[in-house]
Design an enzyme around this catalytic site. Structure first.
Site, PDB file in Angstrom:
ATOM      1  N   LYS A  52      13.409   9.322  10.034  1.00 26.66           N
ATOM      2  CA  LYS A  52      13.282  10.030   9.091  1.00 26.66           C
ATOM      3  C   LYS A  52      11.870   9.854   8.543  1.00 26.66           C
ATOM      4  O   LYS A  52      11.338   8.885   8.491  1.00 26.66           O
ATOM      5  CB  LYS A  52      14.141   9.744   7.945  1.00 26.66           C
ATOM      6  CG  LYS A  52      14.110  10.848   6.898  1.00 26.66           C
ATOM      7  CD  LYS A  52      14.694  10.366   5.661  1.00 26.66           C
ATOM      8  CE  LYS A  52      13.829   9.434   4.577  1.00 26.66           C
ATOM      9  NZ  LYS A  52      12.759   9.942   4.081  1.00 26.66           N
TER      10      LYS A  52
ATOM     11  N   GLU B 241       8.870  -3.681   7.191  1.00 23.80           N
ATOM     12  CA  GLU B 241       7.339  -3.799   6.914  1.00 23.80           C
ATOM     13  C   GLU B 241       7.177  -3.428   5.449  1.00 23.80           C
ATOM     14  O   GLU B 241       7.349  -2.206   5.399  1.00 23.80           O
ATOM     15  CB  GLU B 241       6.659  -3.079   7.950  1.00 23.80           C
ATOM     16  CG  GLU B 241       5.255  -3.230   8.286  1.00 23.80           C
ATOM     17  CD  GLU B 241       5.179  -4.460   8.927  1.00 23.80           C
ATOM     18  OE1 GLU B 241       4.706  -5.423   8.358  1.00 23.80           O
ATOM     19  OE2 GLU B 241       5.656  -4.567   9.910  1.00 23.80           O
TER      20      GLU B 241
ATOM     21  N   CYS C  34      -0.617  -0.989   3.236  1.00 28.66           N
ATOM     22  CA  CYS C  34       0.269  -2.194   2.769  1.00 28.66           C
ATOM     23  C   CYS C  34      -0.590  -3.443   3.014  1.00 28.66           C
ATOM     24  O   CYS C  34      -0.159  -4.391   2.180  1.00 28.66           O
ATOM     25  CB  CYS C  34       1.526  -2.175   3.599  1.00 28.66           C
ATOM     26  SG  CYS C  34       1.088  -2.120   5.360  1.00 28.66           S
TER      27      CYS C  34
ATOM     28  N   GLU D 299       1.398  -4.795  -6.459  1.00 24.89           N
ATOM     29  CA  GLU D 299       0.959  -3.727  -5.372  1.00 24.89           C
ATOM     30  C   GLU D 299       0.455  -2.524  -5.904  1.00 24.89           C
ATOM     31  O   GLU D 299       1.466  -1.702  -6.880  1.00 24.89           O
ATOM     32  CB  GLU D 299       1.692  -3.350  -4.277  1.00 24.89           C
ATOM     33  CG  GLU D 299       1.207  -2.493  -3.198  1.00 24.89           C
ATOM     34  CD  GLU D 299       2.187  -2.663  -1.947  1.00 24.89           C
ATOM     35  OE1 GLU D 299       3.208  -2.363  -2.138  1.00 24.89           O
ATOM     36  OE2 GLU D 299       1.613  -2.649  -0.961  1.00 24.89           O
TER      37      GLU D 299
HETATM   38  P1  NAD Z   1       9.592   4.266  -0.579  1.00 26.22           P
HETATM   39  O1  NAD Z   1       9.700   2.874  -0.150  1.00 26.22           O
HETATM   40  O2  NAD Z   1      10.546   4.748  -1.685  1.00 26.22           O
HETATM   41  O3  NAD Z   1       9.266   5.151   0.607  1.00 26.22           O
HETATM   42  C1  NAD Z   1       9.334   4.829   1.581  1.00 26.22           C
HETATM   43  C2  NAD Z   1      10.421   5.528   2.799  1.00 26.22           C
HETATM   44  O4  NAD Z   1      11.677   4.948   2.366  1.00 26.22           O
HETATM   45  C3  NAD Z   1      10.200   7.025   2.736  1.00 26.22           C
HETATM   46  O5  NAD Z   1      10.741   7.594   3.922  1.00 26.22           O
HETATM   47  C4  NAD Z   1      11.642   7.284   1.835  1.00 26.22           C
HETATM   48  O6  NAD Z   1      12.154   8.692   1.802  1.00 26.22           O
HETATM   49  C5  NAD Z   1      12.323   6.174   2.044  1.00 26.22           C
HETATM   50  N1  NAD Z   1      13.103   5.766   1.179  1.00 26.22           N
HETATM   51  C6  NAD Z   1      13.295   5.888  -0.230  1.00 26.22           C
HETATM   52  N2  NAD Z   1      14.406   5.264  -0.836  1.00 26.22           N
HETATM   53  C7  NAD Z   1      15.397   5.094   0.009  1.00 26.22           C
HETATM   54  C8  NAD Z   1      16.660   4.622   0.186  1.00 26.22           C
HETATM   55  N3  NAD Z   1      17.165   4.350  -0.958  1.00 26.22           N
HETATM   56  N4  NAD Z   1      17.039   4.386   1.336  1.00 26.22           N
HETATM   57  C9  NAD Z   1      16.625   4.537   2.441  1.00 26.22           C
HETATM   58  N5  NAD Z   1      15.598   4.955   2.550  1.00 26.22           N
HETATM   59  C10 NAD Z   1      14.672   5.247   1.537  1.00 26.22           C
HETATM   60  O7  NAD Z   1       8.019   4.337  -1.098  1.00 26.22           O
HETATM   61  P2  NAD Z   1       7.350   5.269  -2.305  1.00 26.22           P
HETATM   62  O8  NAD Z   1       8.147   5.266  -3.400  1.00 26.22           O
HETATM   63  O9  NAD Z   1       7.025   6.340  -1.489  1.00 26.22           O
HETATM   64  O10 NAD Z   1       6.052   4.325  -2.628  1.00 26.22           O
HETATM   65  C11 NAD Z   1       6.245   3.450  -3.700  1.00 26.22           C
HETATM   66  C12 NAD Z   1       5.463   2.183  -3.385  1.00 26.22           C
HETATM   67  O11 NAD Z   1       5.760   1.598  -2.315  1.00 26.22           O
HETATM   68  C13 NAD Z   1       4.009   2.554  -3.412  1.00 26.22           C
HETATM   69  O12 NAD Z   1       3.362   2.455  -4.642  1.00 26.22           O
HETATM   70  C14 NAD Z   1       3.479   1.287  -2.492  1.00 26.22           C
HETATM   71  O13 NAD Z   1       3.472   0.195  -3.086  1.00 26.22           O
HETATM   72  C15 NAD Z   1       4.722   0.926  -1.583  1.00 26.22           C
HETATM   73  N6  NAD Z   1       4.761   1.753  -0.188  1.00 26.22           N
HETATM   74  C16 NAD Z   1       4.222   0.888   0.568  1.00 26.22           C
HETATM   75  C17 NAD Z   1       3.999   1.038   2.024  1.00 26.22           C
HETATM   76  C18 NAD Z   1       3.700   0.140   3.168  1.00 26.22           C
HETATM   77  O14 NAD Z   1       3.389   0.571   4.249  1.00 26.22           O
HETATM   78  N7  NAD Z   1       4.175  -1.114   3.123  1.00 26.22           N
HETATM   79  C19 NAD Z   1       4.207   2.615   2.372  1.00 26.22           C
HETATM   80  C20 NAD Z   1       4.446   3.546   1.158  1.00 26.22           C
HETATM   81  C21 NAD Z   1       4.760   2.989  -0.100  1.00 26.22           C
END
Ligand code: NAD
Length: 493
Positions: free
Chosen positions: A189, A265, A299, A396
């Site tokens: 996804k 990750e 990250c 972060e």
């Molecule tokens: P997120 O963790 O919500 O999203 C990442 C992925 O997880 C997306 O594909 C999203 O659709 C999916 N996701 C979200 N909620 C989910 C759930 N309940 N069950 C399964 N999958 C789910 O990240 P975000 O809201 O887009 O960003 C928020 C914060 O996360 C950022 O500000 C940053 O601090 C962090 N982030 C970290 C990374 C990394 O590479 N470690 C990447 C993106 C964001």
């Protein structure tokens, strides 16, 4: 029914057609509930197009396809041929590199040159893991003359993969590579903010000759399609990259469903440490790259910058000058270094951290505001004199915001560096080998860079200590996430 293709155009590709459906069984199909969602260009805030939205039903359909492929054609393809298919996909990605990079730039906002770099890394990762496909081996274990014992490293099965928006295509390659090399099938996804580059790559999967169902790509939201993946009873493993908060949710969903294997990750708040004896110009270049690369949306961003007191003032002045040289603007301009943040939500989150830094009394050295008045652009920002308990030093931010503080000696900076729930990466800048090794050994982080930053490579494992994750991606280490060990004991006559 909503259309399954859209005509798009970018400054470097001209017009092209992009598929907008869910890629299941090597075909683009509409979502079962007929829903779509808009994808926004973060540079202009305009809608680029709408793509189909996967719901729980679509996850079921994709998982069934992946299961059928796992038990059928994919299990019959010999390892060497799996490697050949992966290399074909890499070749096709390379052939289409300019298109993939352009789609990434328009959707994510990263500069076209960074997007080109991402695509090159995608190609290299697929080739690297293609090379592993026929090197997944077990052992014979000598226990008794009356028995024959051996182990096999078998694929786990159907893998759910949930990726973020900061490196959409690269995260896909990091996930596909080890899963395919070891003989698994995949339902991936994409992040809702950035589904387009995976959709541009999907036809190449079919063209490369993968059997239907081996690689399925669905576009949709985390709370719906992501949650359906992590709680699915017929997915054997879930791999996730994203926030620590969602990582916890995924682990709980895995525990509450079929105890699928979990690798995570997650986030970071990585210390970047500069000693008095560092080559200051070099160090500043790496500190700048460490925090502002990919607009701070990494990250492993070097967001906590600790500078030894003897060079602190000189460092601050030179870092300000360096940060102000970063070209912020249209990602399609060849000289742009920093494009917009990925979304309005991320823009607002980052600006609220900037406000909190100001409110808590940190000194703004440069930036601290929005860039321009259209698109999600933020000025490269430096806060100095940041204390360890300020929010901008602890949490972060995931944006172009650096927090700088002063330290006295090695013991103090090791303690400061380790004072975090995260442990993804760290860096140390010094000419003294003893200092470099002592600090590298003492820091609780999955990666430590010495006199450089963001020196990631597909051959080198990457992953987190503490709340930055579970398991390692890249390198040989990632293969273990996608295999399970079977022991066979044969009694001899
Ligand atoms: P997120 O963790 O919500 O999203 C990442 C992925 O997880 C997306 O594909 C999203 O659709 C999916 N996701 C979200 N909620 C989910 C759930 N309940 N069950 C399964 N999958 C789910 O990240 P975000 O809201 O887009 O960003 C928020 C914060 O996360 C950022 O500000 C940053 O601090 C962090 N982030 C970290 C990374 C990394 O590479 N470690 C990447 C993106 C964001």
């Amino acid at each position: 029914m909503s259309p399954l293709t859209v005509k798009l155009s970018t400054p470097i590709t001209g017009n092209f057609t992009l598929n907008t459906g869910l890629f299941i069984n090597n075909e683009f199909v509409a979502g079962a509930e007929g829903k779509t969602f808009d994808v926004i260009n973060p540079s202009t805030e305009d809608v680029i197009c709408a793509v189909h939205e996967a719901t729980e039903k679509d996850v079921d359909i994709a998982v069934a396809a992946a299961r059928k492929a796992f038990e059928g054609p994919w299990s019959k393809i010999v390892p060497q041929d799996r490697g050949i298919l992966m290399n074909k996909l890499a070749d096709l990605a390379e052939k289409n590199a300019e298109l993939l990079a352009a789609v990434e730039s328009i959707d994510n906002g990263k500069s076209i040159n960074m997007a080109r770099g991402d695509v090159a890394a995608v190609v290299a990762t697929l080739r690297y893991y293609g090379g592993w496909a026929d090197k997944i081996e077990g052992k014979t274990i000598d226990i008794s003359p009356d028995m024959f014992h051996y182990t096999r490293n078998e694929p786990i099965g159907v893998c759910g993969q949930i990726i973020p928006w900061n490196f959409p295509l690269l995260m896909l390659a990091w996930k596909f590579g080890p899963a395919l090399a070891t003989g698994n099938t995949v339902v991936l996804k994409t992040a809702e903010q950035t589904p387009l580059s995976a959709l541009a790559l999907a036809p190449l999967i079919k063209e490369a000759g993968f059997p239907p169902g081996v690689l399925n790509i669905i576009t949709g939201f985390g709370k719906v399609a992501g949650a359906a993946i992590s709680s699915h009873m017929d997915i054997d493993k879930v791999a996730f990259t994203g926030s620590t908060a969602v990582g916890r949710t995924i682990m709980m969903a895995a525990a509450g469903s079929n105890l699928k294997k979990v690798t995570l990750e997650l986030g970071g708040k990585s210390p970047n440490i500069v000693f008095n004896d560092a080559d200051i110009d070099e160090a500043i270049n790496w500190v700048n790259f460490g925090i502002y690369f990919n607009h701070g949306q990494c990250c492993c961003a070097g967001s906590r910058i600790y500078v030894q007191e003897g060079i602190y003032d000189k460092f601050i002045a030179a870092f300000k000058a360096r940060a102000e040289e970063n070209k912020v603007g249209d990602p399609f301009h060849e000289e742009t270094f920093q494009g917009p943040q990925v979304s309005q939500l991320q823009f607002d989150r980052i600006m609220s951290y900037v406000k909190s830094g100001k409110d808590e009394g940190a000194t703004v050295i440069t930036g601290g505001d929005r860039h321009g008045n259209k698109g999600y652009f933020i000025q490269p920002t430096i806060f100095a004199d940041v204390s360890q308990d300020m929010k901008i030093m602890k949490e972060e931010i995931f944006g172009p915001v650096a927090a700088v503080a002063k330290f006295k000696d090695i013991d103090e900076v090791i303690a400061l560096g380790n004072d975090s729930n995260y442990g993804l990466a760290a860096a140390v800048h010094t000419k003294d080998l003893n200092t470099a090794i002592r600090v590298s050994n003492a820091l609780r982080a999955g990666t430590v860079w010495v006199n450089c930053y963001n020196a990631l490579h597909h051959q080198l494992p990457f992953g987190g200590y503490k709340e930055s994750g579970i398991g390692r991606e890249l390198g040989e280490a990632a293969l273990a996430n996608y295999t399970q060990n079977k022991s066979v004991a044969i009694k001899l006559n």
